[in-house]
Scaffold this motif. Structure first.
Motif, PDB file in Angstrom:
ATOM      1  N   GLU A  61      -1.820  41.094  33.512  1.00  0.00           N
ATOM      2  CA  GLU A  61      -3.178  40.567  32.834  1.00  0.00           C
ATOM      3  C   GLU A  61      -3.235  38.822  33.358  1.00  0.00           C
ATOM      4  O   GLU A  61      -4.298  38.666  33.661  1.00  0.00           O
ATOM      5  CB  GLU A  61      -3.183  41.047  31.467  1.00  0.00           C
ATOM      6  N   LEU A  62      -2.129  38.332  33.401  1.00  0.00           N
ATOM      7  CA  LEU A  62      -2.078  36.807  33.508  1.00  0.00           C
ATOM      8  C   LEU A  62      -2.485  36.724  35.269  1.00  0.00           C
ATOM      9  O   LEU A  62      -3.604  35.224  35.491  1.00  0.00           O
ATOM     10  CB  LEU A  62      -0.726  36.326  32.953  1.00  0.00           C
ATOM     11  N   GLY A  63      -2.704  37.494  35.753  1.00  0.00           N
ATOM     12  CA  GLY A  63      -2.344  37.066  37.070  1.00  0.00           C
ATOM     13  C   GLY A  63      -1.351  36.728  38.579  1.00  0.00           C
ATOM     14  O   GLY A  63      -2.252  36.174  38.667  1.00  0.00           O
ATOM     15  N   ILE A  64      -0.335  37.423  37.890  1.00  0.00           N
ATOM     16  CA  ILE A  64       0.899  36.533  38.296  1.00  0.00           C
ATOM     17  C   ILE A  64       1.162  37.211  39.493  1.00  0.00           C
ATOM     18  O   ILE A  64       0.992  38.083  39.114  1.00  0.00           O
ATOM     19  CB  ILE A  64       1.728  36.389  36.928  1.00  0.00           C
ATOM     20  N   GLU A 108      15.631  39.832  33.896  1.00  0.00           N
ATOM     21  CA  GLU A 108      14.546  38.911  34.111  1.00  0.00           C
ATOM     22  C   GLU A 108      13.413  38.960  34.754  1.00  0.00           C
ATOM     23  O   GLU A 108      13.756  39.817  36.142  1.00  0.00           O
ATOM     24  CB  GLU A 108      15.503  37.509  35.025  1.00  0.00           C
ATOM     25  N   PHE A 109      12.354  37.685  34.694  1.00  0.00           N
ATOM     26  CA  PHE A 109      11.094  38.220  35.785  1.00  0.00           C
ATOM     27  C   PHE A 109      11.367  37.051  36.457  1.00  0.00           C
ATOM     28  O   PHE A 109      11.323  35.744  35.679  1.00  0.00           O
ATOM     29  CB  PHE A 109      10.451  38.606  35.007  1.00  0.00           C
ATOM     30  N   THR A 110      11.256  36.952  37.603  1.00  0.00           N
ATOM     31  CA  THR A 110      11.050  36.427  38.666  1.00  0.00           C
ATOM     32  C   THR A 110       9.898  36.375  39.309  1.00  0.00           C
ATOM     33  O   THR A 110       9.295  37.130  40.031  1.00  0.00           O
ATOM     34  CB  THR A 110      12.642  35.957  39.670  1.00  0.00           C
ATOM     35  N   VAL A 111       9.561  34.595  39.849  1.00  0.00           N
ATOM     36  CA  VAL A 111       8.668  35.314  41.161  1.00  0.00           C
ATOM     37  C   VAL A 111       9.160  33.756  42.234  1.00  0.00           C
ATOM     38  O   VAL A 111      10.377  33.383  42.088  1.00  0.00           O
ATOM     39  CB  VAL A 111       7.050  33.794  40.262  1.00  0.00           C
TER      40      VAL A 111
END
Ligand code: AMP
Length: 560
Positions: free
Chosen positions: A280-283, A395-398
């Motif tokens: 929803e944040l658009g990441i 963990e969530f990474t980009v």
């Protein structure tokens, strides 16, 4: 001394967040609040500083956070009224009988009321400081004496006494007559609480669990779902995406075992919620890494095995990892030191040392994620540094490749979390298994900005400008004598719910137009004719259209 060429600056590792960027922060927080509410979370706000021992016990003495990154200070000692009362009573031996302690009569609080064997009644006030405030105390006491006489209906003689601590060993019991019915007494001794070690919170889970225990939230038998948004403090080496004051958006789900708090469903629900929130944040391109560190017993067993495996190879590791091998060997698995990677990959894996129930728990988390279609990868080295974690860690990474995609460089962890089934007990509370996470809000914002920047050439998915909204109108008074009328018009429109900026009558029209175009969708011109006729000139910047509108229709028309 600060000077114009060398003014004071924000402290290293801290920063100011300014508009328009703060609009993006607010947008992120409002999306987070909206998602949390859909999943049944309520907000908790805990203090920014806590007793140091909370973090020492909760997070763990050997963690980097506690051992070297906390902002800790000695708080000043505090006056302890109760110990002064006890010392005074003891000094009076058995000549007095306390009637009441800490009572309230006619809305006023009495520290102590005693009856002497001789029949006299005394109202006693215990005060921290004698200087300056003595007259006030005496006047208050006079009032208290008459209130007490009336409320209690006693016919006995009542006198007042003010008792102060004296820390000078030389001054003995000293009686000072302040007023015929009031006496002042000093007692020698130290009546202060010893000083307390306080720490700016480096994370919020320990504080939330402390609050859970302190307010008996478990007594309801319900699962507690709590979220927070706020600053955290760690003395880390500042770099892009790493600050000494940073913001976290986090949530915790905990409760007595009977509330289902241990269920793998909770883990999966939290992870699925995070996937929804990031979407929803658009990441773009987020990646969920998942592991299980097992129960506290599994971990103990595994750490012993890890120590054995490390013993013969320790000396080949970097200095930091050699130290971790002694203090907190699990942390070696987190290490990003390039030269140590091959050795670390060859170490025993915690997954092989989990007991059956931990293995089954993890399998159920994975199955529920599969059912929801939330993608993840199992990373057997993901153990996370803090002592309280058990079972699921994540963990969530980009992606950090090319940096522009995440804006984070090497700091590519957007958020982390896990289960902490024994934390409540570690803090002296009841059994309250739980799971939680903390999102680095600074990193989230950096990522959104970097992704918007990267997408600018293509279809702009998330331009910073779309987070900022322009004001409905800018009112331009023509000439300073129109300023008051402009403000009055602005007031009327603002009260009608419109967002308005007011210029200044000293501006030339061209300057007003430029200023208005930057901040607002319309400009409303207020000159002599407009004021006289009540018909205003309004220009819409997007269309370039200019129209005349009556003041009565203005709000309606600006809104459209
Ligand atoms: P942790 O409490 O260490 O698990 O951190 C959770 C999240 O907070 C990390 O994934 C980061 O996004 C963020 N974070 C941790 N430390 C910092 C810091 N010094 N500056 C900015 N963000 C941080």
């Amino acid at each position: 001394m600060p000077t114009p060429s060398n003014p004071l600056k924000a402290v290293r590792g801290t920063r100011d967040l300014l508009p328009p960027e703060t609009a993006l922060w607010n947008r992120v927080e409002s999306i987070a609040r909206s998602v949390f509410s859909r999943y049944g979370f309520g907000e908790i706000r805990t203090p920014i500083f806590e007793d140091t021992s909370l973090f020492a016990r909760g997070v763990g003495e050997e963690t980097d956070i506690v051992s070297k990154e906390m902002y800790t200070w000695e708080d000043r000692e505090r006056f302890n009224e109760k110990s002064l009362i006890d010392a005074w009573l003891e000094g009076m031996g058995n000549t007095v009988a306390p009637i009441d302690r800490d009572v309230s009569i006619a809305g006023k609080r009495f520290d102590l009321i005693v009856r002497y064997i001789s029949g006299e009644i005394e109202i006693i006030e215990f005060k921290h400081k004698r200087e300056a405030s003595l007259t006030v105390h005496v006047n208050q006491l006079k009032q208290l004496i008459s209130d007490y006489a009336i409320a209690s209906g006693t016919m006995a003689e009542i006198v007042g006494r003010v008792v102060f601590p004296s820390r000078k060993a030389t001054s003995s019991k000293e009686l000072i007559s302040a007023s015929p019915r009031i006496e002042v007494e000093e007692i020698v001794g130290s009546f202060f609480h010893s000083s307390q070690q306080l720490t700016l919170r480096p994370e919020n889970t320990a504080g939330v669990v402390r609050a859970y225990i302190e307010h008996n939230l478990g007594d309801s038998g319900q699962l507690q779902k709590l979220f927070y948004i706020g600053p955290q403090f760690r003395r880390e080496r500042p770099m892009r995406g790493r600050y000494r004051q940073f913001w976290q958006i986090g949530a915790e789900v905990l409760g007595p075992t009977t509330s289902g708090s241990e269920s793998p469903l909770r883990d999966a629900e939290v992870l699925e919620m995070l996937a929804t929130l990031l979407d929803e944040l658009g990441i773009k391109g987020w990646r969920l890494e998942l592991n299980s560190v097992g129960s506290a017993e599994d971990r103990k067993r595994y750490v012993a095995i890890l120590r054995d495996a490390l013993a013969p190879i320790k000396h080949q590791l970097c200095e930091d990892n050699q130290r971790r091998a002694e203090t907190n060997p699990l942390r070696i698995l987190d290490s990003k030191e390039p030269n140590d990677q091959a050795l670390i990959d060859a170490l025993p894996r915690i997954a092989d040392y989990l007991d059956e129930s931990s293995r089954d728990h993890f399998a159920q988390v994975c199955a529920a994620l599969d059912a929801c279609g939330v993608p993840y990868v199992v990373n057997p080295r993901l153990v996370r540094g803090l002592d309280y974690y058990t079972r699921t860690t994540f963990e969530f990474t980009v992606p950090s490749s090319g940096d522009s995609a995440s804006g984070l460089g090497t700091q590519n962890a957007l958020l982390g979390g896990g289960r902490y089934d024994g934390l409540s007990e570690m803090l002296g509370g009841p059994r309250a298994p739980g799971i939680g996470f903390a999102i680095g809000e600074d990193r989230l914002i950096l990522t959104l900005q970097a992704q918007a920047e990267a997408n600018k050439s293509g279809a702009p998915h998330l331009d910073s400008e779309t987070w900022e909204t322009k004001l409905d109108a800018y009112i331009a008074p023509l000439g300073p004598e129109r300023n008051a009328a402009a403000l009055a018009l602005a007031r009327e429109l603002r009260r009608a719910g419109l967002t308005i900026e007011v210029g200044d009558g000293s501006f030339r029209l061209k300057k007003s137009f430029e200023a208005a175009d930057r901040v607002a969708r319309h400009i409303v011109i207020l000159g002599e004719d407009e004021l006289a006729s009540g018909i205003l000139t309004v220009k819409t910047f997007t269309t370039g259209e200019q129209t005349k509108i009556t003041q009565a229709d203005l709000a309606q028309s600006l809104r459209a």
